[in-house]
Design a protein around this motif. Structure first.
Motif, mmCIF file in Angstrom:
data_model
loop_
_atom_site.group_PDB
_atom_site.id
_atom_site.type_symbol
_atom_site.label_atom_id
_atom_site.label_comp_id
_atom_site.label_asym_id
_atom_site.label_seq_id
_atom_site.Cartn_x
_atom_site.Cartn_y
_atom_site.Cartn_z
ATOM 1 N N ARG A 1 -37.154 -18.992 -18.287
ATOM 2 C CA ARG A 1 -38.089 -17.882 -18.073
ATOM 3 C C ARG A 1 -39.202 -18.268 -17.104
ATOM 4 N N ARG A 2 -39.541 -19.562 -17.032
ATOM 5 C CA ARG A 2 -40.628 -20.003 -16.149
ATOM 6 C C ARG A 2 -40.162 -20.240 -14.717
ATOM 7 N N LEU A 3 -38.862 -20.392 -14.521
ATOM 8 C CA LEU A 3 -38.340 -20.759 -13.218
ATOM 9 C C LEU A 3 -38.066 -19.525 -12.362
ATOM 10 N N PRO A 4 -38.159 -19.672 -11.035
ATOM 11 C CA PRO A 4 -37.864 -18.551 -10.132
ATOM 12 C C PRO A 4 -36.358 -18.361 -9.981
ATOM 13 N N LEU A 5 -35.727 -17.906 -11.067
ATOM 14 C CA LEU A 5 -34.280 -17.732 -11.091
ATOM 15 C C LEU A 5 -33.943 -16.320 -11.551
ATOM 16 N N THR A 6 -32.859 -15.769 -11.011
ATOM 17 C CA THR A 6 -32.369 -14.486 -11.490
ATOM 18 C C THR A 6 -31.475 -14.710 -12.701
ATOM 19 N N ASP A 7 -31.208 -13.646 -13.431
ATOM 20 C CA ASP A 7 -30.412 -13.766 -14.664
ATOM 21 C C ASP A 7 -28.977 -14.220 -14.399
ATOM 22 N N ASP A 8 -28.490 -13.972 -13.176
ATOM 23 C CA ASP A 8 -27.109 -14.356 -12.877
ATOM 24 C C ASP A 8 -27.013 -15.700 -12.165
ATOM 25 N N ALA A 9 -28.099 -16.509 -12.184
ATOM 26 C CA ALA A 9 -28.084 -17.814 -11.509
ATOM 27 C C ALA A 9 -27.088 -18.769 -12.154
ATOM 28 N N ILE A 10 -26.870 -18.609 -13.442
ATOM 29 C CA ILE A 10 -25.955 -19.483 -14.169
ATOM 30 C C ILE A 10 -25.127 -18.631 -15.116
ATOM 31 N N THR A 11 -23.845 -18.943 -15.211
ATOM 32 C CA THR A 11 -22.969 -18.289 -16.175
ATOM 33 C C THR A 11 -22.566 -19.308 -17.225
ATOM 34 N N ILE A 12 -22.943 -19.062 -18.460
ATOM 35 C CA ILE A 12 -22.607 -19.953 -19.564
ATOM 36 C C ILE A 12 -21.372 -19.394 -20.265
ATOM 37 N N HIS A 13 -20.264 -20.065 -20.081
ATOM 38 C CA HIS A 13 -18.992 -19.597 -20.630
ATOM 39 C C HIS A 13 -18.864 -19.914 -22.115
ATOM 40 N N ARG A 14 -19.361 -21.077 -22.523
ATOM 41 C CA ARG A 14 -19.247 -21.488 -23.923
ATOM 42 C C ARG A 14 -20.627 -21.962 -24.398
ATOM 43 N N PRO A 15 -21.464 -21.033 -24.846
ATOM 44 C CA PRO A 15 -22.841 -21.377 -25.202
ATOM 45 C C PRO A 15 -22.944 -22.441 -26.283
ATOM 46 N N ASP A 16 -22.095 -22.373 -27.307
ATOM 47 C CA ASP A 16 -22.199 -23.362 -28.384
ATOM 48 C C ASP A 16 -21.970 -24.770 -27.845
ATOM 49 N N GLU A 17 -20.961 -24.910 -27.009
ATOM 50 C CA GLU A 17 -20.706 -26.223 -26.424
ATOM 51 C C GLU A 17 -21.844 -26.642 -25.506
ATOM 52 N N PHE A 18 -22.294 -25.716 -24.658
ATOM 53 C CA PHE A 18 -23.352 -26.028 -23.694
ATOM 54 C C PHE A 18 -24.587 -26.586 -24.391
ATOM 55 N N PHE A 19 -25.058 -25.903 -25.405
ATOM 56 C CA PHE A 19 -26.292 -26.328 -26.061
ATOM 57 C C PHE A 19 -26.071 -27.538 -26.964
ATOM 58 N N ALA A 20 -24.858 -27.678 -27.514
ATOM 59 C CA ALA A 20 -24.566 -28.877 -28.292
ATOM 60 C C ALA A 20 -24.621 -30.122 -27.405
ATOM 61 N N ARG A 21 -24.021 -30.028 -26.217
ATOM 62 C CA ARG A 21 -24.049 -31.176 -25.302
ATOM 63 C C ARG A 21 -25.461 -31.431 -24.787
ATOM 64 N N LEU A 22 -26.156 -30.380 -24.424
ATOM 65 C CA LEU A 22 -27.521 -30.519 -23.924
ATOM 66 C C LEU A 22 -28.428 -31.104 -24.999
ATOM 67 N N GLY A 23 -28.257 -30.659 -26.236
ATOM 68 C CA GLY A 23 -29.101 -31.153 -27.313
ATOM 69 C C GLY A 23 -28.861 -32.607 -27.639
ATOM 70 N N ARG A 24 -27.610 -33.028 -27.613
ATOM 71 C CA ARG A 24 -27.300 -34.415 -27.950
ATOM 72 C C ARG A 24 -27.602 -35.377 -26.803
ATOM 73 N N ASP A 25 -27.247 -34.996 -25.581
ATOM 74 C CA ASP A 25 -27.264 -35.952 -24.472
ATOM 75 C C ASP A 25 -28.141 -35.542 -23.303
ATOM 76 N N GLY A 26 -28.944 -34.509 -23.449
ATOM 77 C CA GLY A 26 -29.882 -34.140 -22.404
ATOM 78 C C GLY A 26 -29.174 -33.840 -21.095
ATOM 79 N N LEU A 27 -29.682 -34.435 -20.005
ATOM 80 C CA LEU A 27 -29.121 -34.135 -18.691
ATOM 81 C C LEU A 27 -27.702 -34.668 -18.530
ATOM 82 N N ILE A 28 -27.351 -35.733 -19.260
ATOM 83 C CA ILE A 28 -25.951 -36.170 -19.229
ATOM 84 C C ILE A 28 -25.068 -35.069 -19.814
ATOM 85 N N GLY A 29 -25.476 -34.510 -20.933
ATOM 86 C CA GLY A 29 -24.728 -33.425 -21.542
ATOM 87 C C GLY A 29 -24.686 -32.183 -20.672
#
Length: 400
Positions: free
Chosen positions: A40-68
């Motif tokens: 929300r803070r970044l100068p990005l439009t809503d279609d800048a990124i498409t998240i196909h599998r949100p559960d996986e995306f946030f699970a990886r991001l939560g566990r491993d940060g930028l590696i995830g």
């Protein structure tokens, strides 16, 4: 931001193991909140990124940060139509993506460099081989005919070959390379700098730890008619001997590791003849970010350059002042030229997709390499990273 149906199976062993359990659920929830807050803070439009599998995306991001975050791209959990543009926005705001009050806890959650990834004498050859011994044929697919795997230096031309020669020639000029000059090159690449130095009448000793690079560099040097002027050796920089009028090193310091920067610069000092000059090309990061991330383990370390770490301009000055008789007496910054170089490499790589597959690499490798090139380009396009040619002279007596 768009959510789409699942569209790709997981490709590599290890990437199919998703975080699970109560701790993973909590970290995924926190990652989701932080991601949406940052978005929300970044100068990005809503279609800048498409998240196909949100559960996986946030699970990886939560566990491993930028590696995830990077791994989720490898598995196809998310996509971006303009990957470089999206990553450039993130790179521009990297210092504030995580709220500052939470940044103090970075040391508690950020992964640390595995012991086997420290570029010590015992591990350096293996770490270099991980990247540079992938396949000479792979690098031939997207590099230009000079086989230069470092930033070009453009002028008004977009011809990559001309820009690569301009980069090399400027460094040779800065180091005073000409007829009879004794040259040491630390980090051979595929031999183009050695070829051009020999073409000026210099004698060149060039060292590498990559057997693939050594073989092709020797072949290219012989084809150019300079086998009698150039020796290509497998040698660790710590073991190099002799005395040279010019010592050159193009984008090799990034593989040295922060613990070994003093040893690297002491080597340059030790082998430099009286009146000689050092010319290096280095990728640099801001000093405060270097201090904050020193010893950390990143997606680039895990998948592309194990053991690599970027110095800052300030730390090079400090290491030289403390450990050598050398000082920086010339500096050229051309970070946007690296963004352009990477754009050309990435476009060529993607255009040769079928040829990459024919070499035995898979679709996940293609996504990995595209992400690496776009991620790197974003760093330079945003100004977060820079590349500089540095000239070092003796500014005091030989270091004890």
């Amino acid at each position: 931001m768009t959510l789409a149906p699942d569209r790709q199976d997981l490709a590599w062993p290890g990437l199919d193991r998703l975080p699970s359990g109560p701790r993973a659920a909590v970290s995924a929830y926190v990652a989701r909140q932080l991601f949406h807050s940052a978005f929300r803070r970044l100068p990005l439009t809503d279609d800048a990124i498409t998240i196909h599998r949100p559960d996986e995306f946030f699970a990886r991001l939560g566990r491993d940060g930028l590696i995830g975050f990077g791994e989720a791209y490898l598995t196809g959990a998310w996509d971006a139509d303009d990957l470089t543009g999206f990553l450039t926005v993130l790179a521009t705001e990297v210092a504030d993506l995580v709220p500052r009050p939470l940044q103090r806890f970075r040391g508690l959650v950020a992964p640390r460099t595995p012991s086997g990834h420290r570029p010590s004498e015992d591990h350096t050859r293996e770490l270099i081989a991980h990247h540079y011994d992938l396949s000479n044929d792979l690098f031939r697919l997207f590099l230009d005919e000079t086989m230069s795997y470092s930033s070009a230096l453009f002028d008004t031309s977009t011809d990559l070959v001309t820009a690569q020669h301009r980069k090399i020639d400027r460094l040779l000029d800065a180091a005073g390379v000409g007829p009879g000059t004794r040259v040491l090159e630390i980090g051979t690449g595929w031999g183009e700098l050695a070829i051009r130095a020999a073409g000026r009448g210099a004698t060149v000793r060039t060292i590498t730890l990559s057997t693939e690079q050594q073989a092709l560099a020797r072949e290219r040097i012989a084809a150019a008619g300079h086998a009698d002027r150039v020796d290509v050796e497998l040698c660790d920089y710590r073991h190099v001997s002799g005395e040279y009028d010019a010592v050159l090193s193009v984008e090799m310091v990034e593989a040295v590791g922060h613990e070994y920067w003093p040893a690297y610069f002491r080597t340059l000092d030790r082998v430099l003849a009286p009146g000689g000059r050092v010319g290096i090309q280095a990728i640099l990061m801001p000093h405060d970010r270097m201090l904050a991330t020193r010893g950390s383990y990143t997606w680039i370390n895990k998948y592309i350059f194990p053991g690599g770490f970027l110095p800052s301009a300030q730390v090079i000055d400090e290491v030289c002042a403390e450990h050598t008789s050398l000082g920086v007496t010339g500096r050229l910054s051309f970070g946007l030229d690296y963004a352009e170089t990477l754009r050309l490499w990435d476009e060529t790589f993607l255009a040769r997709r079928d040829d990459v597959l024919a070499l035995g690499f898979d679709e996940t490798f293609i996504r990995m390499w595209h992400f690496y090139l776009a991620y790197s380009r974003a760093g330079f396009a945003s100004g977060y990273l820079d590349v500089q040619q540095l000239v070092l002279d003796r500014v005091k007596g030989p270091h004890a």
